[in-house]
Design an enzyme around this catalytic site. Sequence first.
Site, PDB file in Angstrom:
ATOM      1  N   HIS A  18       0.852 -45.106 -11.454  1.00 23.66           N
ATOM      2  CA  HIS A  18       1.173 -44.466 -10.065  1.00 23.66           C
ATOM      3  C   HIS A  18       2.748 -44.300  -9.954  1.00 23.66           C
ATOM      4  CE1 HIS A  18       0.706 -43.116  -5.717  1.00 23.66           C
ATOM      5  NE2 HIS A  18       1.806 -44.016  -5.627  1.00 23.66           N
ATOM      6  N   GLU A  19       3.143 -45.577 -10.170  1.00 24.77           N
ATOM      7  CA  GLU A  19       4.691 -45.756 -10.058  1.00 24.77           C
ATOM      8  C   GLU A  19       5.490 -45.145 -11.033  1.00 24.77           C
ATOM      9  OE1 GLU A  19       5.790 -46.780  -7.269  1.00 24.77           O
ATOM     10  OE2 GLU A  19       3.774 -47.559  -6.465  1.00 24.77           O
ATOM     11  N   HIS A  22       6.086 -41.509 -10.219  1.00 27.00           N
ATOM     12  CA  HIS A  22       7.061 -41.559  -9.199  1.00 27.00           C
ATOM     13  C   HIS A  22       8.576 -41.715 -10.203  1.00 27.00           C
ATOM     14  CE1 HIS A  22       5.172 -41.525  -5.817  1.00 27.00           C
ATOM     15  NE2 HIS A  22       4.941 -42.679  -5.944  1.00 27.00           N
TER      16      HIS A  22
END
Length: 415
Positions: A18-19, A22
Amino acid sequence: MFEVLSIILVFGALVFFHELGHLVFAKRAGILCREFALGMGPKLFSFKKGETTYTLRLLPIGGFVRMAGEDPEVVKINPGQEIGIILENEKIVRIIVDQLRSHPQAEVISVERIDLDKKLLIEAYLDGELHRWNVHPQAMMVSHGQEIQIAPWDRQFGSKTVRQRATAIFAGPAANFILAFILLMVMALSYGTPTNLPYLGEISKGGPAERAELKEGDRILQVNNQAVQSWQDIVTIVSQSPGQELTFIIERNKEQFTVPLVTDSLDVEGKAVGKIGVYPPVTKEFGPSLNYAGETTWQFSTLIFKGLGMLVTGKVSMDELSGPVGIFNYTYEAAERGMAILLKWSAILSINLGIINLLPLPALDGGRLVFLMLEAVRGRPVDPQKEGMVHFLGFAFLMLLILVITWNDIQRFFF
């Protein structure tokens, strides 16, 4: 130990991907990413590569990418303040904010004017004369012994277009959907996906098929003189014949022979159903595995959205939700049941994390996307202080909700 290690790896992978979504798209937009963190709270371990510090933190409840411009800069330099500067090629590359005596190589100046945002310059009086120095766009500030890279305006989150910022935010949840697809693909290639071909899959021990000496891979040509073209044809005939003798015409190694067997009778919702103890045939080919991963990702996403709708309409109560404790418990149980189940469960969790983060709630990625949509419609951004307050209140509400759900989990599993 395998189950405990599985929990750590599953949750680490979900947060990491997820990170990472980003981070990758923020860097592609030219945003300075100061930190990539797994976990919250005190640091356990960190290292720096390039401009980003990669950190492992104590509390396993998420992660974050700290982008320049999202939070106020922690180090400020005001006119009249004494600082030390170190130059290379006539540009300032290091700015010493305090503890100046520890840096004897630095030139000490009294700041008259400073702009580290757009013009990248410092003006100061030195020996009674006003001097101007240009600042390198990757200059480091040293405060309390810690180095912090400056963030010019063009490296800050707010300087990028709405599309670039939205992409960087959306990339986190999108990475979770991609991870789910990959996990399902790995599972399908490793353990196979069901097919509708008229072959026998795995044979259950002690079932009618094993007693009749049927084998995995046998091709079924006929059942009770009825020709079969698919696995579903076999299921239909067998399920409608509970406790009856059936005659199978089998093809094995290019030879055909007849096998009689008596089906078991099982009660399914008050109705007798025939079973012979055979799983459907599977394939490990790339094409079917690819289709399975895509279709299953879509099915899980649809089910989660339906569940959220039922929660909103009151058809599902808050008591039925699971928080970290419940998810840890279910992950432990999935690991006990084998790698295939663990991979599928991890895919479900990854999709769930992606969908939850896209909800239009403050502090979540979906809430941040809402503010970007408002900016696109209005033609100007929402006041950063007001947006920050909304996200802060949203975060506090989410933490309270997690505590309530966690308490429900503790009562459900331990009392």
